[in-house]
Motif scaffolding. Structure first.
Motif, PDB file in Angstrom:
ATOM      1  N   LEU A 239       0.834  -1.199   0.000  1.00 51.71           N
ATOM      2  CA  LEU A 239       0.000   0.000   0.000  1.00 51.71           C
ATOM      3  C   LEU A 239       0.870   1.252   0.000  1.00 51.71           C
ATOM      4  O   LEU A 239       1.834   1.346   0.761  1.00 51.71           O
ATOM      5  N   ARG A 240       0.532   2.210  -0.852  1.00 54.34           N
ATOM      6  CA  ARG A 240       1.318   3.439  -0.935  1.00 54.34           C
ATOM      7  C   ARG A 240       0.419   4.594  -1.374  1.00 54.34           C
ATOM      8  O   ARG A 240      -0.639   4.381  -1.987  1.00 54.34           O
ATOM      9  N   LEU A 241       0.868   5.790  -1.072  1.00 54.55           N
ATOM     10  CA  LEU A 241       0.127   6.990  -1.438  1.00 54.55           C
ATOM     11  C   LEU A 241       0.107   7.136  -2.954  1.00 54.55           C
ATOM     12  O   LEU A 241       1.126   6.924  -3.622  1.00 54.55           O
ATOM     13  N   ALA A 242      -1.050   7.504  -3.498  1.00 53.68           N
ATOM     14  CA  ALA A 242      -1.212   7.558  -4.952  1.00 53.68           C
ATOM     15  C   ALA A 242      -0.986   8.954  -5.522  1.00 53.68           C
ATOM     16  O   ALA A 242      -1.210   9.173  -6.718  1.00 53.68           O
ATOM     17  N   VAL A 243      -0.570   9.893  -4.681  1.00 55.61           N
ATOM     18  CA  VAL A 243      -0.283  11.246  -5.148  1.00 55.61           C
ATOM     19  C   VAL A 243       1.092  11.664  -4.641  1.00 55.61           C
ATOM     20  O   VAL A 243       1.562  11.179  -3.617  1.00 55.61           O
ATOM     21  N   GLY A 244       1.713  12.579  -5.374  1.00 56.78           N
ATOM     22  CA  GLY A 244       3.022  13.048  -4.965  1.00 56.78           C
ATOM     23  C   GLY A 244       2.945  14.161  -3.938  1.00 56.78           C
ATOM     24  O   GLY A 244       3.648  14.152  -2.929  1.00 56.78           O
ATOM     25  N   ASP A 245       2.077  15.130  -4.181  1.00 59.39           N
ATOM     26  CA  ASP A 245       1.922  16.273  -3.282  1.00 59.39           C
ATOM     27  C   ASP A 245       0.654  16.087  -2.467  1.00 59.39           C
ATOM     28  O   ASP A 245      -0.455  16.081  -3.012  1.00 59.39           O
ATOM     29  N   ASP A 246       0.810  15.918  -1.152  1.00 58.36           N
ATOM     30  CA  ASP A 246      -0.360  15.665  -0.300  1.00 58.36           C
ATOM     31  C   ASP A 246      -0.797  16.906   0.478  1.00 58.36           C
ATOM     32  O   ASP A 246      -1.627  16.809   1.381  1.00 58.36           O
ATOM     33  N   GLN A 247      -0.269  18.057   0.142  1.00 62.48           N
ATOM     34  CA  GLN A 247      -0.553  19.265   0.918  1.00 62.48           C
ATOM     35  C   GLN A 247      -2.042  19.583   0.969  1.00 62.48           C
ATOM     36  O   GLN A 247      -2.552  20.052   1.983  1.00 62.48           O
ATOM     37  N   GLU A 248      -2.751  19.345  -0.126  1.00 67.21           N
ATOM     38  CA  GLU A 248      -4.171  19.690  -0.196  1.00 67.21           C
ATOM     39  C   GLU A 248      -5.072  18.625   0.442  1.00 67.21           C
ATOM     40  O   GLU A 248      -6.286  18.796   0.475  1.00 67.21           O
ATOM     41  N   LEU A 249      -4.495  17.547   0.929  1.00 68.31           N
ATOM     42  CA  LEU A 249      -5.298  16.442   1.456  1.00 68.31           C
ATOM     43  C   LEU A 249      -5.631  16.602   2.930  1.00 68.31           C
ATOM     44  O   LEU A 249      -6.450  15.859   3.465  1.00 68.31           O
ATOM     45  N   TRP A 250      -4.995  17.567   3.608  1.00 67.28           N
ATOM     46  CA  TRP A 250      -5.134  17.681   5.054  1.00 67.28           C
ATOM     47  C   TRP A 250      -6.294  18.594   5.444  1.00 67.28           C
ATOM     48  O   TRP A 250      -6.557  19.598   4.802  1.00 67.28           O
ATOM     49  N   LYS A 251      -6.972  18.209   6.511  1.00 66.88           N
ATOM     50  CA  LYS A 251      -8.060  19.028   7.028  1.00 66.88           C
ATOM     51  C   LYS A 251      -7.499  20.307   7.637  1.00 66.88           C
ATOM     52  O   LYS A 251      -6.368  20.331   8.138  1.00 66.88           O
ATOM     53  N   GLU A 252      -8.310  21.345   7.625  1.00 67.02           N
ATOM     54  CA  GLU A 252      -7.909  22.619   8.199  1.00 67.02           C
ATOM     55  C   GLU A 252      -8.995  23.129   9.132  1.00 67.02           C
ATOM     56  O   GLU A 252     -10.165  22.753   9.016  1.00 67.02           O
ATOM     57  N   GLY A 253      -8.597  23.993  10.073  1.00 64.47           N
ATOM     58  CA  GLY A 253      -9.568  24.644  10.946  1.00 64.47           C
ATOM     59  C   GLY A 253     -10.107  23.773  12.056  1.00 64.47           C
ATOM     60  O   GLY A 253     -11.169  24.053  12.608  1.00 64.47           O
TER      61      GLY A 253
END
Length: 266
Positions: A239-253
């Protein structure tokens, strides 16, 4: 697949719903409402109050049902603690059930994906667990220590009397903001605290708090985390992450940290 949507979310939701006696089909409602409990800036103060009010009203409706038709679930036991034994008030009954529902899935959902995210970046430690599943329990304790759940130090506590902590005098009435994340990396307690070590033996972490504030669901959370990791590591070892940039995947607020989505492949 999306690990958050297809695995990390359904498991804790179904478990806590089964224990409490809450319809799983209502999860889209109470998942949105329960996020108000951990919001810092994701919702306005007015929306937070609205969502918490909605959750309390929902729980009150379920309580009314249990008074008519008791069942073999935790919600019925909570109702009986009020109606039969007068051990808690009506308000405490609603808030307890709502708190168990919200906290009983939100934190575990986040940590399942948080743990896998960290293990994908610590391949050597992950391979130890894959090669020896008996390490899963100690690995979960280490991940609870190593992976911060809180995005901040949350709420201030106020000293009720003068007390000296770490050489600093805290006077009665002074606010103190404790950091569990910092405590879990205390070099006076943990050897090489900034290193993930799934074989670490002594592990007195604060992942579930301490004393009177120790998490009531700690044993359940441990079980869910252990089962989740063992299942993913043994069935999907690649199992591995399917995207290179995960910055937009994180919850905020939110006061808790975690991913809103986690695309993975294998």
């Amino acid at each position: 697949m999306d690990l958050v949507e297809h695995f990390a979310t359904p498991l804790p939701v179904r478990v806590i719903c089964g224990l409490l006696g809450v319809p799983v089909g209502d999860q889209d409602l109470f998942r949105t409402w329960s996020e108000a409990f951990i919001s810092s800036t994701s919702f306005s103060p007015e929306k937070i109050q609205e969502y918490i009010g909605n959750l309390y009203a929902y729980i009150s409706g379920l309580i009314a049902q249990r008074r008519v038709t008791p069942s073999d679930d935790l919600l019925t036991a909570i109702v009986q603690a009020h109606d039969d034994r007068e051990e808690i008030t009506e308000q405490e009954m609603v808030e307890l059930a709502a708190g168990l529902l919200a906290a009983g899935h939100e934190t575990t959902v986040l940590q399942i994906s948080n743990f896998m995210y960290v293990l994908m970046r610590h391949q050597a430690e992950r391979e130890k667990m894959t090669g020896d599943p008996s390490l899963i329990p100690s690995a979960v304790e280490e991940l609870l220590r190593f992976v911060p759940l809180f995005a901040s130090s949350t709420f201030a506590r106020y000293a009720t009397e003068d007390v000296r902590v770490g050489g600093t005098l805290v006077r009665a009435g002074d606010p103190v903001v404790p950091s569990l994340t910092s405590a879990n990396r205390d070099p006076s307690v943990f050897t090489d605290p900034d290193r993930l070590d799934v074989t670490r033996a002594a592990n007195p972490h604060f992942g579930f708090g301490h004393g009177a504030h120790h998490c009531i669901g700690a044993r359940l959370a441990r079980m869910e985390l252990q089962v989740s990791l063992e299942t993913l590591l043994t069935r999907l070892p690649n199992l591995r992450l399917a995207v290179g940039d995960d910055q937009e995947l994180w919850k905020e607020g939110l006061i808790l940290r975690g991913m809103k989505s986690m695309p993975v492949t294998w």
